[in-house]
Design a protein around this motif. Sequence first.
Motif, PDB file in Angstrom:
ATOM      1  N   PRO A  58      -1.342 -14.647 -24.397  1.00  7.48           N
ATOM      2  CA  PRO A  58      -2.145 -14.449 -23.219  1.00  7.48           C
ATOM      3  C   PRO A  58      -2.111 -13.562 -22.344  1.00  7.48           C
ATOM      4  O   PRO A  58      -0.916 -13.168 -21.953  1.00  7.48           O
ATOM      5  CB  PRO A  58      -1.976 -16.010 -22.421  1.00  7.48           C
ATOM      6  N   VAL A  59      -3.203 -12.507 -22.081  1.00  6.99           N
ATOM      7  CA  VAL A  59      -3.078 -11.408 -21.205  1.00  6.99           C
ATOM      8  C   VAL A  59      -3.199 -11.887 -19.948  1.00  6.99           C
ATOM      9  O   VAL A  59      -4.155 -12.501 -19.181  1.00  6.99           O
ATOM     10  CB  VAL A  59      -4.244 -10.636 -21.683  1.00  6.99           C
ATOM     11  N   ALA A  77      -2.605 -13.634 -29.997  1.00  4.98           N
ATOM     12  CA  ALA A  77      -2.457 -15.060 -29.497  1.00  4.98           C
ATOM     13  C   ALA A  77      -1.756 -14.910 -27.896  1.00  4.98           C
ATOM     14  O   ALA A  77      -1.869 -16.061 -27.309  1.00  4.98           O
ATOM     15  CB  ALA A  77      -1.733 -16.039 -30.126  1.00  4.98           C
ATOM     16  N   ARG A 118       8.968  -6.002 -26.799  1.00  6.78           N
ATOM     17  CA  ARG A 118       8.099  -4.906 -26.947  1.00  6.78           C
ATOM     18  C   ARG A 118       8.984  -3.938 -25.659  1.00  6.78           C
ATOM     19  O   ARG A 118       9.220  -2.592 -26.407  1.00  6.78           O
ATOM     20  CB  ARG A 118       6.827  -4.943 -26.302  1.00  6.78           C
ATOM     21  N   TYR A 119       9.284  -4.136 -24.769  1.00  6.55           N
ATOM     22  CA  TYR A 119       9.952  -3.422 -23.707  1.00  6.55           C
ATOM     23  C   TYR A 119      11.211  -2.779 -24.148  1.00  6.55           C
ATOM     24  O   TYR A 119      11.704  -1.520 -23.870  1.00  6.55           O
ATOM     25  CB  TYR A 119      10.020  -4.313 -22.376  1.00  6.55           C
ATOM     26  N   ILE A 120      12.055  -3.699 -25.116  1.00  9.93           N
ATOM     27  CA  ILE A 120      13.340  -3.427 -24.955  1.00  9.93           C
ATOM     28  C   ILE A 120      13.812  -2.779 -26.274  1.00  9.93           C
ATOM     29  O   ILE A 120      14.708  -1.910 -26.781  1.00  9.93           O
ATOM     30  CB  ILE A 120      14.280  -4.561 -24.996  1.00  9.93           C
ATOM     31  N   THR A 126      -2.038 -21.045 -27.951  1.00  8.44           N
ATOM     32  CA  THR A 126      -3.618 -20.664 -27.906  1.00  8.44           C
ATOM     33  C   THR A 126      -4.324 -21.715 -27.992  1.00  8.44           C
ATOM     34  O   THR A 126      -5.399 -22.190 -27.599  1.00  8.44           O
ATOM     35  CB  THR A 126      -3.698 -19.463 -28.867  1.00  8.44           C
ATOM     36  N   LEU A 156      -0.404 -13.041 -34.181  1.00  7.97           N
ATOM     37  CA  LEU A 156       0.365 -13.201 -33.303  1.00  7.97           C
ATOM     38  C   LEU A 156       0.179 -12.558 -31.938  1.00  7.97           C
ATOM     39  O   LEU A 156       0.401 -12.820 -30.843  1.00  7.97           O
ATOM     40  CB  LEU A 156       1.950 -12.758 -33.682  1.00  7.97           C
ATOM     41  N   ILE A 205      19.377  -2.884 -21.006  1.00  8.38           N
ATOM     42  CA  ILE A 205      19.197  -1.669 -21.145  1.00  8.38           C
ATOM     43  C   ILE A 205      20.053  -0.683 -20.601  1.00  8.38           C
ATOM     44  O   ILE A 205      20.702   0.402 -21.176  1.00  8.38           O
ATOM     45  CB  ILE A 205      17.752  -1.292 -20.587  1.00  8.38           C
ATOM     46  N   THR A 247      11.720  -5.749 -10.737  1.00  6.41           N
ATOM     47  CA  THR A 247      12.114  -6.992 -10.701  1.00  6.41           C
ATOM     48  C   THR A 247      12.123  -7.712  -9.106  1.00  6.41           C
ATOM     49  O   THR A 247      11.870  -6.782  -8.258  1.00  6.41           O
ATOM     50  CB  THR A 247      13.802  -7.330 -10.867  1.00  6.41           C
ATOM     51  N   PRO A 284       6.041  -7.143 -17.647  1.00  9.12           N
ATOM     52  CA  PRO A 284       6.243  -5.616 -18.236  1.00  9.12           C
ATOM     53  C   PRO A 284       4.898  -5.111 -18.434  1.00  9.12           C
ATOM     54  O   PRO A 284       4.185  -5.457 -19.178  1.00  9.12           O
ATOM     55  CB  PRO A 284       7.121  -5.934 -19.491  1.00  9.12           C
ATOM     56  N   ASP A 288      13.206  -0.475 -29.980  1.00  9.02           N
ATOM     57  CA  ASP A 288      12.940   0.746 -30.573  1.00  9.02           C
ATOM     58  C   ASP A 288      12.022   0.229 -31.903  1.00  9.02           C
ATOM     59  O   ASP A 288      10.918   1.213 -32.061  1.00  9.02           O
ATOM     60  CB  ASP A 288      13.951   1.525 -31.144  1.00  9.02           C
ATOM     61  N   SER A 339       5.199   0.076 -21.603  1.00  6.21           N
ATOM     62  CA  SER A 339       5.393  -0.535 -22.912  1.00  6.21           C
ATOM     63  C   SER A 339       6.722  -0.495 -23.629  1.00  6.21           C
ATOM     64  O   SER A 339       7.175  -0.968 -24.720  1.00  6.21           O
ATOM     65  CB  SER A 339       4.384  -0.037 -23.792  1.00  6.21           C
ATOM     66  N   SER A 340       7.689   0.471 -23.032  1.00  8.18           N
ATOM     67  CA  SER A 340       8.970   0.792 -23.578  1.00  8.18           C
ATOM     68  C   SER A 340      10.071   1.026 -22.311  1.00  8.18           C
ATOM     69  O   SER A 340       9.672   1.645 -21.386  1.00  8.18           O
ATOM     70  CB  SER A 340       8.950   1.779 -24.920  1.00  8.18           C
ATOM     71  N   LYS A 341      11.345   0.752 -22.902  1.00  4.49           N
ATOM     72  CA  LYS A 341      12.153   1.307 -22.059  1.00  4.49           C
ATOM     73  C   LYS A 341      12.156   2.601 -21.687  1.00  4.49           C
ATOM     74  O   LYS A 341      12.791   3.262 -20.584  1.00  4.49           O
ATOM     75  CB  LYS A 341      13.666   0.817 -22.523  1.00  4.49           C
ATOM     76  N   LEU A 347      11.815  -2.113 -15.692  1.00  2.00           N
ATOM     77  CA  LEU A 347      11.013  -3.243 -15.377  1.00  2.00           C
ATOM     78  C   LEU A 347      11.068  -3.458 -13.788  1.00  2.00           C
ATOM     79  O   LEU A 347      12.385  -3.361 -13.196  1.00  2.00           O
ATOM     80  CB  LEU A 347      11.363  -4.533 -16.046  1.00  2.00           C
ATOM     81  N   HIS A 402       6.400  -9.725 -25.188  1.00  2.00           N
ATOM     82  CA  HIS A 402       6.245  -8.694 -24.148  1.00  2.00           C
ATOM     83  C   HIS A 402       7.595  -7.878 -23.875  1.00  2.00           C
ATOM     84  O   HIS A 402       7.934  -6.762 -23.716  1.00  2.00           O
ATOM     85  CB  HIS A 402       5.927  -9.108 -22.892  1.00  2.00           C
ATOM     86  N   MET A 403       8.642  -9.102 -23.758  1.00  2.00           N
ATOM     87  CA  MET A 403       9.814  -8.472 -23.378  1.00  2.00           C
ATOM     88  C   MET A 403      10.543  -7.639 -24.623  1.00  2.00           C
ATOM     89  O   MET A 403      11.243  -6.638 -24.593  1.00  2.00           O
ATOM     90  CB  MET A 403      11.022  -9.589 -23.109  1.00  2.00           C
ATOM     91  N   VAL A 451       3.434 -19.092 -29.583  1.00  2.00           N
ATOM     92  CA  VAL A 451       2.487 -18.742 -29.038  1.00  2.00           C
ATOM     93  C   VAL A 451       0.882 -18.982 -29.755  1.00  2.00           C
ATOM     94  O   VAL A 451       0.059 -19.298 -29.107  1.00  2.00           O
ATOM     95  CB  VAL A 451       2.322 -17.057 -28.896  1.00  2.00           C
ATOM     96  N   THR A 452       0.935 -19.034 -31.320  1.00  2.00           N
ATOM     97  CA  THR A 452      -0.134 -19.183 -31.831  1.00  2.00           C
ATOM     98  C   THR A 452      -0.585 -20.772 -31.794  1.00  2.00           C
ATOM     99  O   THR A 452      -1.883 -21.148 -31.121  1.00  2.00           O
ATOM    100  CB  THR A 452       0.032 -19.025 -33.108  1.00  2.00           C
ATOM    101  N   ALA A 463      13.605 -10.329 -15.959  1.00  2.00           N
ATOM    102  CA  ALA A 463      13.387  -8.774 -15.784  1.00  2.00           C
ATOM    103  C   ALA A 463      14.807  -8.234 -15.492  1.00  2.00           C
ATOM    104  O   ALA A 463      15.163  -7.187 -16.037  1.00  2.00           O
ATOM    105  CB  ALA A 463      12.503  -8.432 -15.072  1.00  2.00           C
ATOM    106  N   GLY A 489       0.058 -15.256 -17.953  1.00  2.00           N
ATOM    107  CA  GLY A 489      -0.784 -14.801 -18.963  1.00  2.00           C
ATOM    108  C   GLY A 489      -1.773 -16.305 -19.030  1.00  2.00           C
ATOM    109  O   GLY A 489      -2.971 -16.362 -19.292  1.00  2.00           O
ATOM    110  N   ASN A 497      16.738  -5.571 -17.580  1.00  2.00           N
ATOM    111  CA  ASN A 497      17.370  -4.254 -17.063  1.00  2.00           C
ATOM    112  C   ASN A 497      18.722  -3.971 -17.301  1.00  2.00           C
ATOM    113  O   ASN A 497      19.098  -2.925 -17.728  1.00  2.00           O
ATOM    114  CB  ASN A 497      16.780  -4.164 -15.779  1.00  2.00           C
ATOM    115  N   THR A 525      17.670  -0.476 -30.672  1.00  2.00           N
ATOM    116  CA  THR A 525      17.469  -1.748 -30.693  1.00  2.00           C
ATOM    117  C   THR A 525      16.284  -2.255 -31.577  1.00  2.00           C
ATOM    118  O   THR A 525      15.350  -1.703 -31.593  1.00  2.00           O
ATOM    119  CB  THR A 525      16.816  -2.266 -29.164  1.00  2.00           C
TER     120      THR A 525
END
Lengths: 321, 340
Positions: free
Chosen positions: A255-256, A253, A215-217, B193, A250, A194, B273, B261, A219, B264-266, B271, A212-213, B189-190, A187, B218, A191, A38
């Motif tokens: 928000p955590v 920016a 990052r998760y999905i 903020t 980026l 994936i 839900t 999430p 490579d 950090s990776s699949k 995830l 975030h998303m 996003v930028t 989510a 967030g 899932n 991906t």
Amino acid sequence: MAEPILEVIDLQKEFIGSRKKRIRAVNNVSFTINEGETLGVVGESGCGKTTVGRTIVRLYDADGGKVLYRGLDIHKADRRTTRKLAKQIQMVFQDPYSSLDPRKTVLSILEEGLKIHKLFRTKKERIERVYQLLELVGLNREHANRFPHEFSGGQRQRIGIARALSVNPELIVCDEAISALDVSIQAQIINLLIDLQDRLKLTYLFIAHDIHMVRYISDHIAVMYLGTLVEKASTEQLFKNPLHPYTRGLLEAIPVPDPKHEQQQSTLKGEAKPLTIEHEGCRFYNRCPFAKEICRDSMPALKAHDSGQTVACHMVHSENW
Amino acid sequence: MKETLLEVKQFKFSFDTYAGEVQAVRNISFHVKEGETLAIVGESGSGKSVAVQNVMKLIPSPPGRIIQGQIIYQGEDITHYTDRQMEQLRGKELSMIFQDPMTSLNPTMKIGDQIIEGIRNHEPIPRADAVKKAIKLLTEVGIPDPKDSLSRYPHTFSGGMRQRVMIAIALACNPKILIADEPTTALDVTTQTQILELMNDLKEKHGTSIVMITHDLGVVAKMADRIAVMYAGKIVETGTVEEIFYQPKHPYTWGLLQSIPKVSSKRMGKLETIPGTPPDLIAPPKGCGFASRCKFCMNICKEVEPESVSISASQSAKCWLLDERAPRVEREHEEVKKYS
């Protein structure tokens, strides 16, 4: 070593803006995706990420450069090959409300591709396939005779995914496929994507602005800014050690979701403005905190950095960085 | 002790539709104190926008209908204020900014006129003074060339700049409460903020209270003092930002926090839900609205609605698990994990 399934080489796409200004939406973008992987493409609105996706599925023609699918230039293919390619490369769209024909039942939406590509001889076989698809994406066969408006956003996106899968594609371009959905539903869809990737050995080009998303999905991740690719790296590397000033901005920016997290003041001021074709120099020049003269005068090329990722920035590649 | 500015008490609101009565808000109570930020979080359809739009009286009736409850602003019951009475409050005492700054500005009016209109509706000052004030406001919200901007139309601004203009209009008469309905959802996003920082700065400077609706946790962590979590037309949990993030009590809040999430990776696992979808508010469930999606659902949850249980002076939740007869359950992931 996985084989590259898609190679994009120096892709260019222009649009004519107001007052006949030529705007280069995509400027010399190159990347490859390996089979079964991906690639996430991130960037702010107007950075050209959707245009890249649309050019790959031939919704747009390229103005320059090449898109090679298994070595075959898709923009030079004849009609018969194009039709074959349409079966191999499918797309899932952002808005599950407007991307499904409201007057068609789910059955006829999902059946359409099967008919066009003549995948099954009889209606019975096609219906069986539609049932199978619905179950694959977590719906059930009773849903086949309903209309899109009877479904929620998440369910509609599942139908959109089933439609893309119906013709057994190898590559799926997901253009902001989860942006219109609620967090808890996002989510679920991720899932599902994936899970499908593992089962059907799919390759994804995943375009989104929610990092975030992505990052998760993903490579690998490609970061775009105003039509150019500014950084390309494995997901892990990009988050651990972002190099390009824009990538850093980026990431900062976002928000955590932790109230104790002390967020830095944003380093990125101003906003991205579309540039005309005459623009020379780095496109990030006017917002970059590290900009020097060279950045104004010449466009940095995408080059490999010692740390393993490729990045387009004069400063990062200079000696005293 | 800070004074309570706004109080919504046992409020019920429905829409009459052809399909039947949609019970959008089902008995909610919340309050906003001076200078604080209250964030209302929840999925679409949970009734969060309907709740705050009622404070501003922006929902036409019919189809909307107040079933019961009170809205009290500074000790005064404004629940049944007429449009004319509301005009005195809107803009001056209570202001609102919306999700989409393109459709909420008038496309046929120069932005200067839109700001000045608001000012002069509430303060009888000459136009020249209002212009000066508009320039000051635009400078404050960070619009470059404020003077020239006055004569520009909304479409010539970018999304972020339009939202700044919206904020300038909303703050023109120094309202005590600013209601922000998903103010940054449509922005990058930028830019997000920058807008959030601007809102925080203005809150510090003018002491404005903010009621913020969002689904982005967030954003909530960055902005809120207190949080109200809404689900299926009810506030299922409320508390300070620390309480909600670190000691949430309601399974829905757990689910919300878990669906961010964290891995950090699949390659590292699926995830989390919340399975299923929210209930239909035309025929809301008899018991707890979340029962059909809840991992810990017990028999009583489907039958009887849970009462609000206070956990601390500021935190309360509506869940049968908090009853002393209920089995003790643990939240699966104790903490919100740190981001690298």
